[in-house]
Design a protein around this motif. Structure first.
Motif, PDB file in Angstrom:
ATOM      1  N   UNK A  65     -10.699   2.712 -12.111  1.00 36.73           N
ATOM      2  CA  UNK A  65      -9.831   1.839 -11.297  1.00 36.73           C
ATOM      3  C   UNK A  65      -9.262   2.633 -10.125  1.00 36.73           C
ATOM      4  N   UNK A  66      -9.378   2.070  -8.937  1.00 37.88           N
ATOM      5  CA  UNK A  66      -8.722   2.665  -7.767  1.00 37.88           C
ATOM      6  C   UNK A  66      -7.568   1.738  -7.380  1.00 37.88           C
ATOM      7  N   UNK A  67      -6.346   2.280  -7.362  1.00 40.38           N
ATOM      8  CA  UNK A  67      -5.185   1.491  -6.930  1.00 40.38           C
ATOM      9  C   UNK A  67      -4.922   1.791  -5.459  1.00 40.38           C
ATOM     10  N   UNK A  68      -5.341   0.874  -4.587  1.00 40.40           N
ATOM     11  CA  UNK A  68      -5.176   1.133  -3.142  1.00 40.40           C
ATOM     12  C   UNK A  68      -3.710   1.134  -2.727  1.00 40.40           C
ATOM     13  N   UNK A  69      -2.888   0.354  -3.434  1.00 39.03           N
ATOM     14  CA  UNK A  69      -1.489   0.205  -3.009  1.00 39.03           C
ATOM     15  C   UNK A  69      -0.491   0.808  -3.996  1.00 39.03           C
ATOM     16  N   UNK A  70      -0.967   1.779  -4.804  1.00 41.64           N
ATOM     17  CA  UNK A  70      -0.056   2.446  -5.727  1.00 41.64           C
ATOM     18  C   UNK A  70       0.235   1.590  -6.946  1.00 41.64           C
ATOM     19  N   UNK A  71       1.294   1.951  -7.649  1.00 43.58           N
ATOM     20  CA  UNK A  71       1.559   1.314  -8.938  1.00 43.58           C
ATOM     21  C   UNK A  71       3.061   1.181  -9.178  1.00 43.58           C
ATOM     22  N   UNK A  72       3.429   0.093  -9.862  1.00 46.78           N
ATOM     23  CA  UNK A  72       4.843  -0.130 -10.195  1.00 46.78           C
ATOM     24  C   UNK A  72       5.309   0.781 -11.328  1.00 46.78           C
ATOM     25  N   UNK A  73       4.335   1.395 -12.039  1.00 49.87           N
ATOM     26  CA  UNK A  73       4.703   2.021 -13.308  1.00 49.87           C
ATOM     27  C   UNK A  73       5.607   3.238 -13.151  1.00 49.87           C
ATOM     28  N   UNK A  74       5.463   3.970 -12.059  1.00 49.30           N
ATOM     29  CA  UNK A  74       6.256   5.196 -11.941  1.00 49.30           C
ATOM     30  C   UNK A  74       6.872   5.322 -10.553  1.00 49.30           C
ATOM     31  N   UNK A  75       8.168   5.601 -10.482  1.00 48.75           N
ATOM     32  CA  UNK A  75       8.786   5.759  -9.166  1.00 48.75           C
ATOM     33  C   UNK A  75       8.572   7.161  -8.570  1.00 48.75           C
ATOM     34  N   UNK A  76       8.976   7.323  -7.336  1.00 45.72           N
ATOM     35  CA  UNK A  76       8.924   8.652  -6.720  1.00 45.72           C
ATOM     36  C   UNK A  76      10.167   8.801  -5.834  1.00 45.72           C
ATOM     37  N   UNK A  77      10.386  10.028  -5.370  1.00 46.63           N
ATOM     38  CA  UNK A  77      11.589  10.286  -4.569  1.00 46.63           C
ATOM     39  C   UNK A  77      11.360   9.879  -3.116  1.00 46.63           C
ATOM     40  N   UNK A  78      12.310   9.165  -2.551  1.00 47.45           N
ATOM     41  CA  UNK A  78      12.211   8.716  -1.157  1.00 47.45           C
ATOM     42  C   UNK A  78      12.243   9.909  -0.203  1.00 47.45           C
ATOM     43  N   UNK A  79      12.956  10.990  -0.615  1.00 48.17           N
ATOM     44  CA  UNK A  79      13.128  12.144   0.277  1.00 48.17           C
ATOM     45  C   UNK A  79      12.008  13.178   0.102  1.00 48.17           C
ATOM     46  N   UNK A  80      11.776  13.635  -1.141  1.00 50.51           N
ATOM     47  CA  UNK A  80      10.803  14.730  -1.322  1.00 50.51           C
ATOM     48  C   UNK A  80       9.465  14.243  -1.859  1.00 50.51           C
ATOM     49  N   UNK A  81       9.332  12.941  -2.138  1.00 48.07           N
ATOM     50  CA  UNK A  81       8.068  12.288  -2.527  1.00 48.07           C
ATOM     51  C   UNK A  81       7.539  12.692  -3.902  1.00 48.07           C
ATOM     52  N   UNK A  82       8.281  13.526  -4.648  1.00 50.15           N
ATOM     53  CA  UNK A  82       7.786  13.900  -5.979  1.00 50.15           C
ATOM     54  C   UNK A  82       7.919  12.713  -6.935  1.00 50.15           C
ATOM     55  N   UNK A  83       6.962  12.627  -7.888  1.00 53.88           N
ATOM     56  CA  UNK A  83       7.030  11.575  -8.901  1.00 53.88           C
ATOM     57  C   UNK A  83       8.225  11.809  -9.812  1.00 53.88           C
ATOM     58  N   UNK A  84       8.753  10.736 -10.413  1.00 56.27           N
ATOM     59  CA  UNK A  84       9.929  10.879 -11.283  1.00 56.27           C
ATOM     60  C   UNK A  84       9.800   9.936 -12.476  1.00 56.27           C
ATOM     61  N   UNK A  85      10.541  10.254 -13.529  1.00 52.42           N
ATOM     62  CA  UNK A  85      10.575   9.374 -14.712  1.00 52.42           C
ATOM     63  C   UNK A  85      11.940   8.695 -14.747  1.00 52.42           C
ATOM     64  N   UNK A  86      11.973   7.442 -15.206  1.00 51.34           N
ATOM     65  CA  UNK A  86      13.264   6.777 -15.389  1.00 51.34           C
ATOM     66  C   UNK A  86      13.733   6.981 -16.819  1.00 51.34           C
ATOM     67  N   UNK A  87      15.037   7.182 -16.994  1.00 60.00           N
ATOM     68  CA  UNK A  87      15.573   7.203 -18.361  1.00 60.00           C
ATOM     69  C   UNK A  87      15.569   5.762 -18.875  1.00 60.00           C
ATOM     70  N   UNK A  88      15.735   5.603 -20.188  1.00 59.20           N
ATOM     71  CA  UNK A  88      15.734   4.248 -20.751  1.00 59.20           C
ATOM     72  C   UNK A  88      16.800   3.385 -20.096  1.00 59.20           C
ATOM     73  N   UNK A  89      17.943   4.018 -19.849  1.00 57.84           N
ATOM     74  CA  UNK A  89      19.058   3.271 -19.239  1.00 57.84           C
ATOM     75  C   UNK A  89      18.713   2.831 -17.804  1.00 57.84           C
ATOM     76  N   UNK A  90      18.070   3.739 -17.079  1.00 58.75           N
ATOM     77  CA  UNK A  90      17.717   3.406 -15.685  1.00 58.75           C
ATOM     78  C   UNK A  90      16.640   2.327 -15.611  1.00 58.75           C
ATOM     79  N   UNK A  91      15.790   2.274 -16.660  1.00 57.83           N
ATOM     80  CA  UNK A  91      14.674   1.317 -16.649  1.00 57.83           C
ATOM     81  C   UNK A  91      15.042   0.000 -17.310  1.00 57.83           C
ATOM     82  N   UNK A  92      16.340  -0.200 -17.626  1.00 59.43           N
ATOM     83  CA  UNK A  92      16.708  -1.411 -18.374  1.00 59.43           C
ATOM     84  C   UNK A  92      16.454  -2.677 -17.551  1.00 59.43           C
ATOM     85  N   UNK A  93      16.274  -3.771 -18.288  1.00 53.68           N
ATOM     86  CA  UNK A  93      15.893  -5.028 -17.649  1.00 53.68           C
ATOM     87  C   UNK A  93      17.028  -5.532 -16.770  1.00 53.68           C
TER      88      UNK A  93
END
Ligand code: NAD
Ligand code: ZN
Length: 259
Positions: free
Chosen positions: A115-143
């Protein structure tokens, strides 16, 4: 011969097949397309206003709330039979790949391997400033509540705001994604373009590039989106219905030379 019969004939002879998909393939899984009206707080916005770096700079909580809501919608959805048609076709021995503009993970969850995702993925966020990928804590990912404004969490390394790792309007595609898509498109026998309105560039050029490279292009859409080429076939209807019919007609036929 109808376009369905011609499509069946082209698929029978094909060894390499690429599915090129847009929001329409996930519509029957309950994920709205961009042409569907937004609801709640977002109804006064259009995606062009929410999906840009400048919108995020101006109102990060609005954009982050919308992103969390979309992640939640995807996590509640299941792949439909149109998503399953690519792995189903691969079982006949053909080489099958998916190039998607979608940011959901329904192709993955249907068991597609390439699978090639041309437009990226909702599954993982990244930093707006340094562009590194990041993980959300359970609290941050709450509905989130629909329409909630939520301040984005901060990057652990530089304290920048986290943003979704999707391609916003006027941003470049992820490194390598376009190159990989071109390799697949220029080498396929058949390209099946499913549920895309063909307006978001450069992805919208993919059917034309496949035609120019000699492939047959089969479009699957609720409306006629063909470009008028001689090797183009237009199958009008819901992706689940049309692809099931197409796959049923060849599922017992192994790829040429693999019988
Ligand atoms: P789009 O919303 O512009 O067009 C959707 C197309 O699908 C239309 O042509 C419509 O006629 C067709 N369609 C709708 N329901 C269908 C069905 N059941 N069967 C067959 N066809 C159907 O979508 P796009 O072309 O993908 O481009 C817009 C952008 O939207 C993309 O860049 C994508 O990243 C983003 N997007 C993604 C998702 C997702 O990940 N599921 C959802 C919304 C938007
Ligand atoms: Zn950072």
């Amino acid at each position: 011969m109808s376009d369905m019969q011609k499509a069946t004939a082209a698929l029978r002879l094909a060894n390499k097949v690429v599915f090129f998909t847009g929001a329409g393939i996930s519509a029957e899984s309950g994920i709205p397309t961009f042409r569907d009206k937004l609801t709640g707080l977002w109804k006064k916005y259009n995606p062009e206003r929410l999906e840009t770096a400048s919108a995020f700079r101006e109102n990060p909580s609005l954009v982050w709330g919308w992103y969390l809501w979309r992640r939640h919608q995807v996590s509640q959805s299941q792949p439909n039979s149109a998503h399953f048609s690519a792995p189903r076709l691969a079982l006949t021995g053909r080489q099958v790949a998916v190039i998607t503009q979608n940011i959901d993970d329904l192709h993955e969850r249907a068991g597609c391997e390439e699978i090639v995702h041309l437009h990226g993925s909702l599954s993982q966020p990244k930093c707006f400033a340094c562009h590194r990928g990041a993980e959300l804590t359970l609290e941050e990912a709450q509905i989130p509540e629909e329409g909630a404004m939520i301040e984005p969490p901060r990057c652990k390394r530089c304290n920048g705001r986290l943003r979704p790792a999707v391609v916003w309007f006027r941003e470049n595609l992820p490194a390598g994604a376009w190159k990989e898509a071109m390799r697949l498109v220029k080498n396929c026998d058949v390209l099946i373009s499913v549920g895309t309105s063909g307006v978001v560039m450069p992805a919208a050029n993919i059917p034309e590039i496949a035609l120019a490279a000699g492939a047959t292009v089969i479009h699957v859409n609720l409306i006629d989106v063909s470009l008028g080429g001689t090797k183009e076939l237009m199958l009008i209807g819901k992706a689940t219905v049309v692809l099931s019919e197409l796959l049923n007609s060849i599922q017992h036929l192994a790829a040429p030379g693999k019988a």
